[in-house]
Write a protein that holds these residues in place. Structure first.
Motif, PDB file in Angstrom:
ATOM      1  N   LEU A 151       0.825  -1.206   0.000  1.00 49.86           N
ATOM      2  CA  LEU A 151       0.000   0.000   0.000  1.00 49.86           C
ATOM      3  C   LEU A 151       0.864   1.264   0.000  1.00 49.86           C
ATOM      4  CD1 LEU A 151      -2.836   0.999  -0.152  1.00 49.86           C
ATOM      5  CD2 LEU A 151      -2.965   0.910   2.335  1.00 49.86           C
ATOM      6  N   LYS A 152       1.982   1.249   0.734  1.00 53.02           N
ATOM      7  CA  LYS A 152       2.872   2.411   0.723  1.00 53.02           C
ATOM      8  C   LYS A 152       3.466   2.602  -0.672  1.00 53.02           C
ATOM      9  CE  LYS A 152       5.699   3.368   4.158  1.00 53.02           C
ATOM     10  NZ  LYS A 152       6.901   3.359   5.040  1.00 53.02           N
ATOM     11  N   THR A 153       3.871   1.508  -1.305  1.00 54.70           N
ATOM     12  CA  THR A 153       4.446   1.594  -2.647  1.00 54.70           C
ATOM     13  C   THR A 153       3.421   2.134  -3.633  1.00 54.70           C
ATOM     14  OG1 THR A 153       5.937  -0.242  -2.116  1.00 54.70           O
ATOM     15  CG2 THR A 153       5.653   0.290  -4.447  1.00 54.70           C
ATOM     16  N   LYS A 154       2.168   1.668  -3.536  1.00 57.10           N
ATOM     17  CA  LYS A 154       1.107   2.198  -4.411  1.00 57.10           C
ATOM     18  C   LYS A 154       0.835   3.667  -4.099  1.00 57.10           C
ATOM     19  CE  LYS A 154      -1.104   0.386  -7.282  1.00 57.10           C
ATOM     20  NZ  LYS A 154      -0.844   0.190  -8.741  1.00 57.10           N
ATOM     21  N   ASN A 155       0.829   4.037  -2.829  1.00 56.35           N
ATOM     22  CA  ASN A 155       0.624   5.432  -2.441  1.00 56.35           C
ATOM     23  C   ASN A 155       1.686   6.311  -3.103  1.00 56.35           C
ATOM     24  OD1 ASN A 155       0.130   7.878  -1.026  1.00 56.35           O
ATOM     25  ND2 ASN A 155       1.406   7.216   0.659  1.00 56.35           N
ATOM     26  N   PHE A 156       2.947   5.897  -3.012  1.00 55.16           N
ATOM     27  CA  PHE A 156       4.016   6.688  -3.607  1.00 55.16           C
ATOM     28  C   PHE A 156       3.916   6.663  -5.133  1.00 55.16           C
ATOM     29  CE2 PHE A 156       7.087   6.262   0.266  1.00 55.16           C
ATOM     30  CZ  PHE A 156       6.280   7.119   0.995  1.00 55.16           C
ATOM     31  N   HIS A 157       3.508   5.548  -5.699  1.00 55.24           N
ATOM     32  CA  HIS A 157       3.278   5.446  -7.152  1.00 55.24           C
ATOM     33  C   HIS A 157       2.229   6.483  -7.589  1.00 55.24           C
ATOM     34  CE1 HIS A 157       1.690   3.635 -10.888  1.00 55.24           C
ATOM     35  NE2 HIS A 157       0.519   3.610 -10.284  1.00 55.24           N
ATOM     36  N   TRP A 158       1.171   6.602  -6.819  1.00 54.22           N
ATOM     37  CA  TRP A 158       0.101   7.542  -7.166  1.00 54.22           C
ATOM     38  C   TRP A 158       0.528   8.992  -6.985  1.00 54.22           C
ATOM     39  CZ3 TRP A 158      -3.179   4.232  -3.458  1.00 54.22           C
ATOM     40  CH2 TRP A 158      -3.688   3.117  -4.127  1.00 54.22           C
ATOM     41  N   HIS A 159       1.427   9.259  -6.046  1.00 54.81           N
ATOM     42  CA  HIS A 159       1.737  10.630  -5.670  1.00 54.81           C
ATOM     43  C   HIS A 159       3.138  11.106  -6.040  1.00 54.81           C
ATOM     44  CE1 HIS A 159      -1.718   9.616  -2.997  1.00 54.81           C
ATOM     45  NE2 HIS A 159      -2.100  10.776  -3.494  1.00 54.81           N
ATOM     46  N   VAL A 160       3.897  10.302  -6.766  1.00 51.05           N
ATOM     47  CA  VAL A 160       5.231  10.728  -7.162  1.00 51.05           C
ATOM     48  C   VAL A 160       5.121  11.891  -8.140  1.00 51.05           C
ATOM     49  CG1 VAL A 160       5.552   9.144  -9.130  1.00 51.05           C
ATOM     50  CG2 VAL A 160       7.534   9.869  -7.797  1.00 51.05           C
ATOM     51  N   SER A 161       6.122  12.763  -8.120  1.00 47.18           N
ATOM     52  CA  SER A 161       6.109  13.929  -9.005  1.00 47.18           C
ATOM     53  C   SER A 161       7.545  14.241  -9.411  1.00 47.18           C
ATOM     54  CB  SER A 161       5.497  15.138  -8.281  1.00 47.18           C
ATOM     55  OG  SER A 161       6.262  15.448  -7.130  1.00 47.18           O
ATOM     56  N   GLY A 162       7.700  15.184 -10.295  1.00 45.72           N
ATOM     57  CA  GLY A 162       9.027  15.654 -10.649  1.00 45.72           C
ATOM     58  C   GLY A 162       9.522  15.164 -11.997  1.00 45.72           C
ATOM     59  N   PRO A 163      10.775  15.517 -12.303  1.00 40.86           N
ATOM     60  CA  PRO A 163      11.318  15.238 -13.640  1.00 40.86           C
ATOM     61  C   PRO A 163      11.473  13.745 -13.951  1.00 40.86           C
ATOM     62  CG  PRO A 163      13.011  16.178 -12.211  1.00 40.86           C
ATOM     63  CD  PRO A 163      11.713  16.254 -11.469  1.00 40.86           C
ATOM     64  N   HIS A 164      11.531  12.902 -12.937  1.00 38.43           N
ATOM     65  CA  HIS A 164      11.657  11.453 -13.164  1.00 38.43           C
ATOM     66  C   HIS A 164      10.322  10.737 -12.961  1.00 38.43           C
ATOM     67  CE1 HIS A 164      15.966  11.894 -13.427  1.00 38.43           C
ATOM     68  NE2 HIS A 164      15.935  12.594 -12.292  1.00 38.43           N
ATOM     69  N   PHE A 165       9.244  11.509 -13.058  1.00 35.73           N
ATOM     70  CA  PHE A 165       7.913  10.975 -12.774  1.00 35.73           C
ATOM     71  C   PHE A 165       7.646   9.646 -13.470  1.00 35.73           C
ATOM     72  CE2 PHE A 165       3.618  10.371 -14.390  1.00 35.73           C
ATOM     73  CZ  PHE A 165       2.928  10.194 -13.200  1.00 35.73           C
ATOM     74  N   ARG A 166       7.811   9.615 -14.777  1.00 36.93           N
ATOM     75  CA  ARG A 166       7.444   8.408 -15.529  1.00 36.93           C
ATOM     76  C   ARG A 166       8.246   7.194 -15.070  1.00 36.93           C
ATOM     77  NH1 ARG A 166       7.687   5.023 -19.759  1.00 36.93           N
ATOM     78  NH2 ARG A 166       5.966   4.912 -21.209  1.00 36.93           N
ATOM     79  N   ASP A 167       9.548   7.349 -14.940  1.00 33.75           N
ATOM     80  CA  ASP A 167      10.400   6.234 -14.516  1.00 33.75           C
ATOM     81  C   ASP A 167      10.015   5.738 -13.124  1.00 33.75           C
ATOM     82  OD1 ASP A 167      11.853   6.312 -16.892  1.00 33.75           O
ATOM     83  OD2 ASP A 167      13.390   7.635 -16.053  1.00 33.75           O
ATOM     84  N   TYR A 168       9.867   6.657 -12.190  1.00 37.46           N
ATOM     85  CA  TYR A 168       9.525   6.273 -10.817  1.00 37.46           C
ATOM     86  C   TYR A 168       8.119   5.683 -10.744  1.00 37.46           C
ATOM     87  CZ  TYR A 168      13.590   9.084  -9.325  1.00 37.46           C
ATOM     88  OH  TYR A 168      14.849   9.611  -9.141  1.00 37.46           O
TER      89      TYR A 168
END
Length: 165
Positions: A38-55
């Motif tokens: 769930l934490k990994t999905k949370n971060f997947h949903w909320h990641v931002s920035g120049p490496h967004f797609r990769d992360y």
């Protein structure tokens, strides 16, 4: 008609005390796997920035991998003649990986936190390996090696992705 409250009695040749120790270790790993998923999905949903797609893609792959282990973990508990987690509350009572409810987490902090959580899971998997080996539970022992390798790989990817330069 069967007694609806009779205990679940899956036959096993593992001694009851050893089987209980195996189940406790596996249920802890299962709870931490759900928390990490769930934490990994949370971060997947909320990641931002120049490496967004990769992360975003990496975290989705990792979450899928983590969730993919949960059924096998629970089934190993049942095969040893025990019961497994039954609810979100049960997961919360057993998990050692902490939730992250922050409204914003930087991408680098996400990767570092998930790396540390995966390494914590590796530690729990290694401890469980000792328990299942003492119980002579060869099937669980072999699977724990695979789950350890997967968690180590996730930690490695997270480490490499979080490096600057």
């Amino acid at each position: 008609m069967a007694d609806p409250v009779a205990p679940l009695k899956t036959p096993t040749d593992i001694k009851s005390n050893a089987a209980k120790s195996v189940a406790e270790a596996l249920n802890g790993i299962l709870a931490d796997s759900f928390a990490l998923y769930l934490k990994t999905k949370n971060f997947h949903w909320h990641v931002s920035g120049p490496h967004f797609r990769d992360y975003h893609l990496m975290l989705d792959d990792q979450a899928t991998q983590i969730l993919g282990t949960t059924d096998a973990i629970a089934e190993r508990v049942r095969k040893t003649g025990n019961t497994t987690l039954r609810s979100i509350g049960d997961i919360a009572r057993h998990q050692t990986i902490k939730d992250n409810d922050d409204s914003f987490v930087s991408p680098t902090d996400m990767l570092v936190e998930l790396r540390e959580d995966n390494l914590k899971l590796v530690e729990a998997l290694r401890e469980a390996k000792e328990i299942v080996d003492d119980a002579k539970d060869n099937a669980t022992s072999g699977i724990l090696d695979e789950w350890t390798d997967l968690a180590e790989e996730r930690a490695w990817f997270l480490f490499e992705a979080s490096r600057n330069g």
